[in-house]
Enzyme design. Sequence first.
Site, PDB file in Angstrom:
ATOM      1  N   ASP A 249       3.237  12.333  -3.159  1.00  0.00           N
ATOM      2  CA  ASP A 249       2.008  11.133  -3.236  1.00  0.00           C
ATOM      3  C   ASP A 249       1.319  11.555  -4.148  1.00  0.00           C
ATOM      4  O   ASP A 249       0.815  12.560  -3.141  1.00  0.00           O
ATOM      5  CB  ASP A 249       2.201   9.933  -3.479  1.00  0.00           C
ATOM      6  CG  ASP A 249       2.320   8.483  -4.160  1.00  0.00           C
ATOM      7  OD1 ASP A 249       2.746   7.875  -4.185  1.00  0.00           O
ATOM      8  OD2 ASP A 249       0.745   9.002  -4.338  1.00  0.00           O
ATOM      9  N   SER A 250       0.567  11.431  -4.974  1.00  0.00           N
ATOM     10  CA  SER A 250      -1.073  11.642  -5.220  1.00  0.00           C
ATOM     11  C   SER A 250      -1.942  11.530  -4.664  1.00  0.00           C
ATOM     12  O   SER A 250      -3.635  11.985  -4.547  1.00  0.00           O
ATOM     13  CB  SER A 250      -1.209  12.260  -6.607  1.00  0.00           C
ATOM     14  OG  SER A 250      -1.317  10.569  -7.393  1.00  0.00           O
ATOM     15  N   CYS A 337      10.082   1.405 -13.583  1.00  0.00           N
ATOM     16  CA  CYS A 337      10.097  -0.002 -14.159  1.00  0.00           C
ATOM     17  C   CYS A 337       8.809  -0.395 -15.210  1.00  0.00           C
ATOM     18  O   CYS A 337       8.361  -1.640 -15.140  1.00  0.00           O
ATOM     19  CB  CYS A 337       9.257  -0.103 -12.457  1.00  0.00           C
ATOM     20  SG  CYS A 337       7.373   0.532 -12.646  1.00  0.00           S
TER      21      CYS A 337
HETATM   22  N1  SAH Z   1       8.008   4.504  -4.262  1.00  0.00           N
HETATM   23  C1  SAH Z   1       7.302   3.846  -3.821  1.00  0.00           C
HETATM   24  C2  SAH Z   1       6.931   3.138  -4.685  1.00  0.00           C
HETATM   25  C3  SAH Z   1       6.355   4.370  -6.034  1.00  0.00           C
HETATM   26  S1  SAH Z   1       4.508   3.355  -6.957  1.00  0.00           S
HETATM   27  C4  SAH Z   1       7.868   2.237  -2.866  1.00  0.00           C
HETATM   28  O1  SAH Z   1       9.147   2.115  -2.675  1.00  0.00           O
HETATM   29  O2  SAH Z   1       7.547   1.773  -2.245  1.00  0.00           O
HETATM   30  C5  SAH Z   1       3.800   4.567  -7.952  1.00  0.00           C
HETATM   31  C6  SAH Z   1       3.155   5.943  -7.038  1.00  0.00           C
HETATM   32  O3  SAH Z   1       2.883   7.082  -7.411  1.00  0.00           O
HETATM   33  C7  SAH Z   1       2.258   5.442  -6.066  1.00  0.00           C
HETATM   34  O4  SAH Z   1       2.173   5.920  -4.871  1.00  0.00           O
HETATM   35  C8  SAH Z   1       1.020   6.765  -7.164  1.00  0.00           C
HETATM   36  O5  SAH Z   1       0.173   6.529  -6.069  1.00  0.00           O
HETATM   37  C9  SAH Z   1       2.343   7.925  -6.772  1.00  0.00           C
HETATM   38  N2  SAH Z   1       1.867   8.779  -8.064  1.00  0.00           N
HETATM   39  C10 SAH Z   1       1.357   7.790  -9.257  1.00  0.00           C
HETATM   40  N3  SAH Z   1       1.387   9.298 -10.298  1.00  0.00           N
HETATM   41  C11 SAH Z   1       1.545  10.096  -9.576  1.00  0.00           C
HETATM   42  C12 SAH Z   1       1.819  11.832 -10.220  1.00  0.00           C
HETATM   43  N4  SAH Z   1       1.306  12.442 -11.527  1.00  0.00           N
HETATM   44  N5  SAH Z   1       1.709  12.827  -9.153  1.00  0.00           N
HETATM   45  C13 SAH Z   1       2.413  12.127  -7.727  1.00  0.00           C
HETATM   46  N6  SAH Z   1       2.045  11.013  -7.423  1.00  0.00           N
HETATM   47  C14 SAH Z   1       2.008  10.343  -8.411  1.00  0.00           C
END
Ligand code: SAH
Length: 397
Positions: A249-250, A337
Amino acid sequence: MAKLILKPGREKSLLRRHPWIFSGAVARVEGGPATGETIEVRASTGAFLAWAAYSPASQIVARAWDFRESARVDRAWFRQRLQRAINMRNAVLGAAVARSARLVHGESDGLPGIVADRYADTVVLQLTSAGAYHWRDSVVELLAELTSAATVFERSDADVLELEGLPPSVELRRGAPLSGPVPFEENGLRFQADLARGHKTGFYLDQRDNRALLRTLAEGRDVLDCFCYTGGFTVSALAGGAASVLAVDSSADSLAAAGAHLELNGLTGAELLEGDVFQVLRRLRDQARSFDLVVLDPPKFAPTAALAERAARAYKDINLYAFKLLRPGGLLLTFSCSGGVSRELFQKIVAGAALDAGVDAQILRSLGAAPDHPIALEFPEGEYLKGLLCRVAGRAH
Ligand code: SAH
C-alpha cells in the site's frame, strides 16, 4: 407543501421507482422550499409521483423518499424505514450484525443519502444528501434507539458533499468520546476501525464475504495483496494458512494499522511494503518473483462514467502485471469499486489483460459486495463493487 413539477414525459424513471430527479427534468418549483425540505413531485399532467427531499444545489435536485401519495415523511416514517433495513440484516446475517455490518445502505434501503455502519457497540453515520442532513437529529436518535448502540459517530465527509453544496460534518453525536480505533470482529477475526480518519467509515465492510472466500483459498499459497489498506485480505489469507503474504500500500498509516491487525490476531508471515502498486508490480516482475494468489482491490479509479476510459487503462495495467506474476494454477482475486465501470466492462478489461499477459485464464466466480450492501432492483447504480476470481491455467504461448 412545496411542489416540484416535471417537464412533460420526464416522469418515466420515477414511475419505475428510481429515486433521483435530475435538474434537467424539472419544469418548475413552487412554494419556495428550503434545502432538504420534503416536497411533492408531480408530472406535467398533475399526477402525483413522489415525496422527495429538495436539494437545489445538486444536479440531482430531489431524491424520492416515498412513492405513495398516502405516505407522510416524518419521524415515524424514518423509524419504519430504518427498522426495515436493520431487520433485513438481522434476517440475513444473524448474530454477526452485532459485531460488524452495514445497517443502512442509502438508496438501496429506500433512504437516499443515508449510510450507517455498525462496529460492535458503535454506529457510524455517513450522510451525503440535503434530505439526509435535514433529518440528521431524528436519524441519530432512531439509530441509537433501534440498535441500543452506546455511541453514534457522524462521519459525513465524502467527496460528493461538495457536489451537494453541503458542509462536512464529522462529530460524535451520542455517547462518550472515542479513545482510539474501535475494536470489532469479522468472520471470527479481530480488527479496529479508525472512525474519524479511516476510509469510508473506517473499514471496507463490503468485502467481508470476499475476505472469507480468500481465507478458504489461501492454504499453502504465496499471496500478494495489492492496495492492502489496513490488511483485511492479508489477515484473512494468513488465517487461512497462506505460506506467505506480501502486502502493498502507498499509505504508511494504513500499513501501520495492518501491522496492528496482524498482531491482534497473533498472525505472522506477512511482509508489509510501502510503495506504489503500479511500480511494485513491475519491480516484482523484473525480479522474476511469482505468486500463487494475487489480490487487487484498488481505490475508485473512476468515480464517474466520464472517467471510465482513464480508469480502464489503470485496471488493465495492474491486472496484466498480476497475471504475469501468477504461477500456473494461480488465482487472481480482482476488484473494481468504480461506479463508472460496469461489470461487463470490468470483465472485458480483465480479459484484455490476460490476453496481453499471454495467459489462459478462466473466471471461477463473479463477486460483489456482501448482502448488507444490497442493490435495489430499481437502482442499478447501487452495484458499485464488482469482482472476479480467475484461475490461470497456464501460458497461452
Ligand atoms: N483491500 C482493502 C481496501 C483497499 S482501499 C481492504 O479490504 O480493506 C485502497 C487502498 O489503496 C488504500 O489503502 C490506498 O492507500 C491504497 N492506494 C491507492 N493508490 C495506491 C497506489 N498507487 N499504490 C499503492 N496503494 C495505493
